[in-house]
Design a protein around this motif. Structure first.
Motif, PDB file in Angstrom:
ATOM      1  N   TRP A  42      -9.613   2.606   1.832  1.00  0.00           N
ATOM      2  CA  TRP A  42      -9.332   1.326   1.514  1.00  0.00           C
ATOM      3  C   TRP A  42      -8.021   0.714   2.012  1.00  0.00           C
ATOM      4  O   TRP A  42      -7.767  -0.642   2.123  1.00  0.00           O
ATOM      5  CB  TRP A  42      -9.418   1.049  -0.176  1.00  0.00           C
ATOM      6  CG  TRP A  42     -10.904   0.913  -0.670  1.00  0.00           C
ATOM      7  CD1 TRP A  42     -11.323   2.124  -1.294  1.00  0.00           C
ATOM      8  CD2 TRP A  42     -11.675   0.098  -0.590  1.00  0.00           C
ATOM      9  NE1 TRP A  42     -12.734   2.005  -1.746  1.00  0.00           N
ATOM     10  CE2 TRP A  42     -12.796   0.654  -1.232  1.00  0.00           C
ATOM     11  CE3 TRP A  42     -11.765  -1.271  -0.161  1.00  0.00           C
ATOM     12  CZ2 TRP A  42     -14.143  -0.318  -1.386  1.00  0.00           C
ATOM     13  CZ3 TRP A  42     -12.942  -1.851  -0.268  1.00  0.00           C
ATOM     14  CH2 TRP A  42     -13.893  -1.588  -0.737  1.00  0.00           C
ATOM     15  N   THR A  43      -7.113   1.801   2.115  1.00  0.00           N
ATOM     16  CA  THR A  43      -5.743   1.223   2.403  1.00  0.00           C
ATOM     17  C   THR A  43      -5.300   1.657   4.052  1.00  0.00           C
ATOM     18  O   THR A  43      -4.159   0.979   4.092  1.00  0.00           O
ATOM     19  CB  THR A  43      -4.776   1.865   1.331  1.00  0.00           C
ATOM     20  OG1 THR A  43      -5.038   3.458   1.545  1.00  0.00           O
ATOM     21  CG2 THR A  43      -5.005   1.443   0.072  1.00  0.00           C
ATOM     22  N   ARG A  44      -6.205   2.315   4.849  1.00  0.00           N
ATOM     23  CA  ARG A  44      -5.645   2.523   6.130  1.00  0.00           C
ATOM     24  C   ARG A  44      -5.274   1.396   6.987  1.00  0.00           C
ATOM     25  O   ARG A  44      -4.270   1.417   7.886  1.00  0.00           O
ATOM     26  CB  ARG A  44      -6.322   3.454   6.836  1.00  0.00           C
ATOM     27  CG  ARG A  44      -7.715   2.996   7.113  1.00  0.00           C
ATOM     28  CD  ARG A  44      -8.648   4.210   7.477  1.00  0.00           C
ATOM     29  NE  ARG A  44     -10.072   3.935   7.509  1.00  0.00           N
ATOM     30  CZ  ARG A  44     -10.826   4.774   7.279  1.00  0.00           C
ATOM     31  NH1 ARG A  44     -10.582   6.121   6.810  1.00  0.00           N
ATOM     32  NH2 ARG A  44     -12.106   4.477   7.198  1.00  0.00           N
ATOM     33  N   ASN A  75      -0.565   4.643  -0.374  1.00  0.00           N
ATOM     34  CA  ASN A  75      -1.596   5.472   0.353  1.00  0.00           C
ATOM     35  C   ASN A  75      -1.719   4.571   1.627  1.00  0.00           C
ATOM     36  O   ASN A  75      -2.152   3.584   1.409  1.00  0.00           O
ATOM     37  CB  ASN A  75      -2.650   5.662  -0.278  1.00  0.00           C
ATOM     38  CG  ASN A  75      -3.802   6.435   0.488  1.00  0.00           C
ATOM     39  OD1 ASN A  75      -4.149   6.117   1.629  1.00  0.00           O
ATOM     40  ND2 ASN A  75      -4.192   7.754   0.053  1.00  0.00           N
ATOM     41  N   ARG A  76      -1.589   5.210   2.923  1.00  0.00           N
ATOM     42  CA  ARG A  76      -1.991   4.625   4.112  1.00  0.00           C
ATOM     43  C   ARG A  76      -2.922   5.115   4.758  1.00  0.00           C
ATOM     44  O   ARG A  76      -3.251   4.850   5.997  1.00  0.00           O
ATOM     45  CB  ARG A  76      -0.607   4.555   4.994  1.00  0.00           C
ATOM     46  CG  ARG A  76       0.629   3.779   4.257  1.00  0.00           C
ATOM     47  CD  ARG A  76       0.281   2.261   4.231  1.00  0.00           C
ATOM     48  NE  ARG A  76       1.385   1.399   3.594  1.00  0.00           N
ATOM     49  CZ  ARG A  76       2.295   1.019   4.333  1.00  0.00           C
ATOM     50  NH1 ARG A  76       2.560   1.210   5.377  1.00  0.00           N
ATOM     51  NH2 ARG A  76       3.318   0.231   3.597  1.00  0.00           N
ATOM     52  N   ALA A  80       0.975  -1.022  -0.013  1.00  0.00           N
ATOM     53  CA  ALA A  80      -0.291  -0.110   0.089  1.00  0.00           C
ATOM     54  C   ALA A  80       0.830   1.207   0.120  1.00  0.00           C
ATOM     55  O   ALA A  80       1.852   1.330   0.909  1.00  0.00           O
ATOM     56  CB  ALA A  80      -0.939   0.023   1.141  1.00  0.00           C
ATOM     57  N   ALA A 129      -2.655   3.620  -4.598  1.00  0.00           N
ATOM     58  CA  ALA A 129      -3.184   2.781  -3.544  1.00  0.00           C
ATOM     59  C   ALA A 129      -2.154   1.512  -3.383  1.00  0.00           C
ATOM     60  O   ALA A 129      -1.774   1.524  -2.318  1.00  0.00           O
ATOM     61  CB  ALA A 129      -4.555   2.109  -4.039  1.00  0.00           C
ATOM     62  N   PHE A 130      -1.809   0.939  -4.439  1.00  0.00           N
ATOM     63  CA  PHE A 130      -0.916  -0.144  -4.303  1.00  0.00           C
ATOM     64  C   PHE A 130       0.140  -0.013  -5.591  1.00  0.00           C
ATOM     65  O   PHE A 130      -0.173   0.091  -6.515  1.00  0.00           O
ATOM     66  CB  PHE A 130      -1.721  -1.637  -4.373  1.00  0.00           C
ATOM     67  CG  PHE A 130      -2.505  -1.755  -3.184  1.00  0.00           C
ATOM     68  CD1 PHE A 130      -2.235  -1.977  -2.071  1.00  0.00           C
ATOM     69  CD2 PHE A 130      -4.064  -1.445  -3.475  1.00  0.00           C
ATOM     70  CE1 PHE A 130      -3.014  -2.238  -0.950  1.00  0.00           C
ATOM     71  CE2 PHE A 130      -4.763  -1.621  -2.462  1.00  0.00           C
ATOM     72  CZ  PHE A 130      -4.473  -2.061  -1.140  1.00  0.00           C
ATOM     73  N   LEU A 149     -11.588   2.771  -5.001  1.00  0.00           N
ATOM     74  CA  LEU A 149     -10.277   2.102  -5.382  1.00  0.00           C
ATOM     75  C   LEU A 149     -10.444   1.185  -6.692  1.00  0.00           C
ATOM     76  O   LEU A 149     -11.292   0.350  -7.002  1.00  0.00           O
ATOM     77  CB  LEU A 149     -10.018   1.096  -4.224  1.00  0.00           C
ATOM     78  CG  LEU A 149      -9.223   0.165  -4.383  1.00  0.00           C
ATOM     79  CD1 LEU A 149      -7.505   0.687  -4.715  1.00  0.00           C
ATOM     80  CD2 LEU A 149      -8.899  -1.037  -3.212  1.00  0.00           C
ATOM     81  N   VAL A 185      -3.943  -1.350   5.768  1.00  0.00           N
ATOM     82  CA  VAL A 185      -2.900  -2.243   5.128  1.00  0.00           C
ATOM     83  C   VAL A 185      -1.716  -1.834   5.272  1.00  0.00           C
ATOM     84  O   VAL A 185      -1.069  -0.820   4.795  1.00  0.00           O
ATOM     85  CB  VAL A 185      -3.000  -2.149   3.578  1.00  0.00           C
ATOM     86  CG1 VAL A 185      -2.060  -3.396   2.773  1.00  0.00           C
ATOM     87  CG2 VAL A 185      -4.389  -2.631   3.044  1.00  0.00           C
ATOM     88  N   ILE A 223      -8.041  -5.889   2.649  1.00  0.00           N
ATOM     89  CA  ILE A 223      -8.651  -4.759   1.729  1.00  0.00           C
ATOM     90  C   ILE A 223     -10.246  -4.973   1.878  1.00  0.00           C
ATOM     91  O   ILE A 223     -10.828  -4.055   2.137  1.00  0.00           O
ATOM     92  CB  ILE A 223      -8.586  -5.020   0.205  1.00  0.00           C
ATOM     93  CG1 ILE A 223      -6.924  -4.809   0.055  1.00  0.00           C
ATOM     94  CG2 ILE A 223      -9.123  -4.076  -0.771  1.00  0.00           C
ATOM     95  CD1 ILE A 223      -6.255  -5.188  -1.353  1.00  0.00           C
TER      96      ILE A 223
END
Lengths: 77, 229
Positions: B126-128, B121-122, B119, B162-163, B196, B130, B218
């Motif tokens: 959707w990504t916090r 973006n953290r 990830a 995002a990833f 996402l 990960v 996710i």
């Protein structure tokens, strides 16, 4: 009835992986002069009545993706 | 909290997605037909992978014009969670809900294998959650993310990558980016971070017996989604 040809091509800056594969195959067949091959699409439309604006709309809405492609419209007959 | 799994003709990951959401992520989910005009009663939408309309013209081009996409666009605007996986990602790009496009893999080969993801973006919806490197499968011919240089810069500046594909154990950085995506981008977010698009398949990695359950990190973000008012 009017026949219209829409040529859709990938933007020059983008890698055309299919075109590159074809170029490699042609070079292997002995065509060393070949420097690049790029593959596009030809879409033939028949419209009645013909409106330049509406064909352009078809291209912008569906036939071509402006992020990766350019297009050119040719009225055949 | 109920997720709409949008069904399109030619999609083939809709059943996997519904199963993964319900049975593995324990989130309520139902199918919604692409010709429906309402997402009333749903709180999030998932656009599954597959080959909608046989990938004719361009992947996702025809599905992007489906009636339900107006509702998906409303969800995007209202900040509700939307996820597009693989062909679903392509549909979101074609519909203009995410920037860029997915082109044929650099090596013109259908790729079906596990990849590793990080990830970037953290902080988004959707990504916090990960924080570790994820492993999950890809299965695509057209997954090379591209966008014009300005858009890529904007995505970087606005923290909307995002990833990214990252090397797995013993893998070189070149091998890690399977499709030749710009900056190894595997997933991007919209401006608000609620939409996402992701090429790898989280719904195929929800149990250890599948080789990985990292996809849950996710999908289970949806547990935090608020129910519709």
């Amino acid at each position: 009835m009017t026949k219209v040809r829409v040529y859709v091509t990938l933007k020059p800056s983008l890698l055309d992986s299919a075109g590159r594969t074809v170029a490699g195959a042609l070079q292997k067949l002995g065509y060393e002069e070949l420097e690049e091959a790029r593959i596009g699409k030809l879409i033939e439309l028949q419209v009645d009545p013909y409106s330049e604006a509406r064909v352009k709309e078809m291209c912008d809405k569906l036939l071509a993706n402006p992020v990766i492609e350019d297009y050119r419209v040719e009225v055949v007959a | 909290m109920k997720v709409a799994v949008i069904r399109f003709p030619g999609a083939n990951c809709d059943q996997d997605a519904l199963h993964a959401l319900r049975d593995d992520a324990h989130i309520d989910a139902e199918y919604v037909w692409h010709e429906d005009h309402s997402l009333r009663g749903y709180d999030a939408a998932l656009l599954p992978g597959g080959f909608t309309y046989g990938d004719y013209l361009r992947c996702g081009a025809m599905a992007a014009g489906a009636p339900i996409l107006d509702e998906v666009a409303r969800f995007a605007r209202e900040g509700r969670p939307v996820i597009g996986v693989c062909n679903g990602f392509q549909i979101l790009c074609e519909a203009g809900l995410l920037p860029g496009a997915l082109m044929a893999n650099a090596k013109q080969k259908f790729l079906c294998r596990d990849v590793h993801l990080q990830a970037v973006n953290r902080s988004s919806f959707w990504t916090r959650g990960v924080t570790k490197t994820l492993r999950m499968p890809i299965a695509h011919l057209e997954g090379r993310y591209v966008a014009d240089p300005d858009t890529i810069c904007r995505l970087e500046d606005e923290d909307r990558i995002a990833f990214r594909y990252v090397p797995g154990p013993g893998e070189s950085p070149e091998d890690a980016n399977p499709n030749g995506a710009t900056h190894a981008i595997a997933g991007v977010l919209n401006e608000k971070g609620n939409v996402l698009g992701i090429m790898p398949h989280p719904e195929r990695a929800t149990r250890k017996i599948l080789g990985s359950d990292d996809g849950l990190l996710i999908l289970r973000a949806l547990c935090a989604a608020k129910a519709a008012a």
